[in-house]
Design a protein around this motif. Structure first.
Motif, PDB file in Angstrom:
ATOM      1  N   ASP A 242      31.042  74.351  22.666  1.00 34.45           N
ATOM      2  CA  ASP A 242      32.359  74.046  23.032  1.00 34.45           C
ATOM      3  C   ASP A 242      33.188  73.514  22.100  1.00 34.45           C
ATOM      4  OD1 ASP A 242      31.120  71.422  22.548  1.00 34.45           O
ATOM      5  OD2 ASP A 242      31.343  70.659  24.472  1.00 34.45           O
ATOM      6  N   THR A 244      33.268  71.024  20.148  1.00 27.72           N
ATOM      7  CA  THR A 244      33.661  69.614  20.245  1.00 27.72           C
ATOM      8  C   THR A 244      32.982  68.457  19.365  1.00 27.72           C
ATOM      9  OG1 THR A 244      32.268  69.250  21.945  1.00 27.72           O
ATOM     10  CG2 THR A 244      34.445  69.638  22.611  1.00 27.72           C
ATOM     11  N   LYS A 245      31.810  69.035  18.870  1.00 22.18           N
ATOM     12  CA  LYS A 245      30.717  68.268  17.969  1.00 22.18           C
ATOM     13  C   LYS A 245      30.212  69.029  16.754  1.00 22.18           C
ATOM     14  CE  LYS A 245      29.616  65.096  21.938  1.00 22.18           C
ATOM     15  NZ  LYS A 245      28.498  64.782  22.890  1.00 22.18           N
ATOM     16  N   ASN A 328      32.066  63.683  16.841  1.00 18.27           N
ATOM     17  CA  ASN A 328      32.858  64.141  17.968  1.00 18.27           C
ATOM     18  C   ASN A 328      34.338  64.485  17.187  1.00 18.27           C
ATOM     19  OD1 ASN A 328      34.918  64.272  20.038  1.00 18.27           O
ATOM     20  ND2 ASN A 328      33.186  63.113  21.189  1.00 18.27           N
ATOM     21  N   ASN A 330      36.794  65.184  18.591  1.00 18.26           N
ATOM     22  CA  ASN A 330      38.165  64.862  19.315  1.00 18.26           C
ATOM     23  C   ASN A 330      38.200  63.329  19.472  1.00 18.26           C
ATOM     24  OD1 ASN A 330      38.564  67.649  20.401  1.00 18.26           O
ATOM     25  ND2 ASN A 330      37.195  67.146  21.938  1.00 18.26           N
TER      26      ASN A 330
END
Length: 356
Positions: A242, A244-245, A328, A330
């Motif tokens: 995804d 995100t990480k 992370n 985000n």
């Protein structure tokens, strides 16, 4: 050269032009001066100011600094470089908390015994804050003295350094050591600069033998240059499906980027792929990002980032590492990042945004 006239001219110049409102000069304290002196090693004032202000907000006194996790201290140091300085600050804060009841020592021998504090830094802390009569010999002062007296030889050589210490102590006035030391640092930073000295603004130019030689910038004598070796590596950036990480690992406490968070490092892309295969990572998108050069004081480091976006979430379990974390993108964790890591993260963010 008459020391008393040299002193007075330097002091008079400082009265008119010296820096008197730097953040660490306001509500002066041993703690503030210590932090600023460490930050100013190898780093210009204009760069240090925002870091100093942020550091003071996070760690307003020695006890706060000592009680903070090292990772948090390194996080606030990210971008300043020479990270051993931050590790020594933390170590010294703990020492002062445990052995001096959290109060910075005021005796020279006690100060110089602390981690990361040498003769000049100890002298600067005690003279600038308390007015104690200690000479200093930072890079700016060395430049002023070597030019004024045409002192040849690399200043890192013990014989030359000893000569400069003798001169610095001889010139130090019996009163106003704090003002004189600050003035000498300001002179080197503002007037007697490395490449374009403002000799017409210098209060001691009339008897500066370097200026009268016709080549003041020949002093100080530079260190003999050696060919800087080049190292190469591939940094493996493993990203979740995804986007995100990203996985980071913490480097050992000693060595380059000690204690900071970086990407796993391999000698080639093939070895990166072999590593993924060993971990059972088979489903992924591969993107070789642009190579860039990061230069240390003793070698060049050519880094090729390899972005691996894993498309099967279950296979990521095999990537767990006791020295690692999933960073992370985000909501970034407050951890110490190497400057090369920050550069790669910015490139990865841009790449992932384009792929959306």
């Amino acid at each position: 050269m008459q020391e008393n006239t040299f002193n007075q001219r330097i002091l008079d110049w400082h009265t008119l032009y010296g820096r008197k409102s730097l953040p660490w000069q306001i509500d002066k304290s041993l703690y503030k001066t210590w932090i600023s002196e460490i930050m100013l090693q190898q780093t210009q004032v204009i760069t240090v100011i925002p870091y100093f202000k942020k550091f003071m907000r996070a760690f307003p006194n020695i006890t706060y600094l000592a009680n903070a996790p090292l990772d948090e201290v390194l996080h606030h140091w990210t971008g300043l470089g020479y990270y051993a300085r931050a590790r020594n600050l933390h170590k010294t804060a703990i020492d002062i908390r445990d052995n001096y009841q959290g109060a910075f020592p005021t005796e020279f021998d006690n100060v110089i015994a602390l981690s990361g504090i040498g003769r000049s830094t100890a002298g600067a802390i005690l003279s600038l804050t308390l007015g104690q009569n200690h000479a200093i010999l930072d890079g700016n002062v060395k430049r002023v003295l070597t030019r004024h007296q045409s002192i040849e030889g690399w200043t890192g050589e013990k014989k030359v350094e000893n000569r400069l210490w003798t001169l610095a102590e001889k010139l130090l006035p019996r009163q106003k050591a704090d003002v004189f030391n600050q003035a000498m640092m300001d002179m080197g930073a503002m007037v007697c600069t490395r490449s374009k000295p403002k000799c017409n603004e210098c209060p001691v130019s009339v008897d500066c033998t370097g200026l009268h030689s016709g080549a003041p910038t020949d002093f100080p004598t530079p260190k003999a240059k050696k060919k800087i070796p080049v190292r190469q590596a591939v940094m493996l950036i493993v990203c979740t499906a995804d986007a995100t990480k990203i996985q980071l690992i913490q480097r050992p406490a000693s060595g380059i980027w000690g204690g900071l968070w970086c990407f796993p490092e391999f000698e080639s892309i093939e070895l990166c792929l072999d590593f993924l295969k060993e971990k059972g990572i088979k489903q992924f998108d591969k993107n070789e990002l642009n190579m860039f050069r990061h230069t240390f004081s003793h070698f060049h480091f050519d880094i090729t980032p390899l972005l691996i976006r894993v498309t099967s979430c279950t296979s990521l379990q095999s990537m767990e590492d006791p020295d690692g974390l999933w960073y992370n993108l985000n909501q970034p964790q407050k951890i110490g990042l190497a400057s090369a890591t920050k550069k790669i993260l910015a490139t990865v963010n841009n790449t992932l945004e384009k792929d959306k």
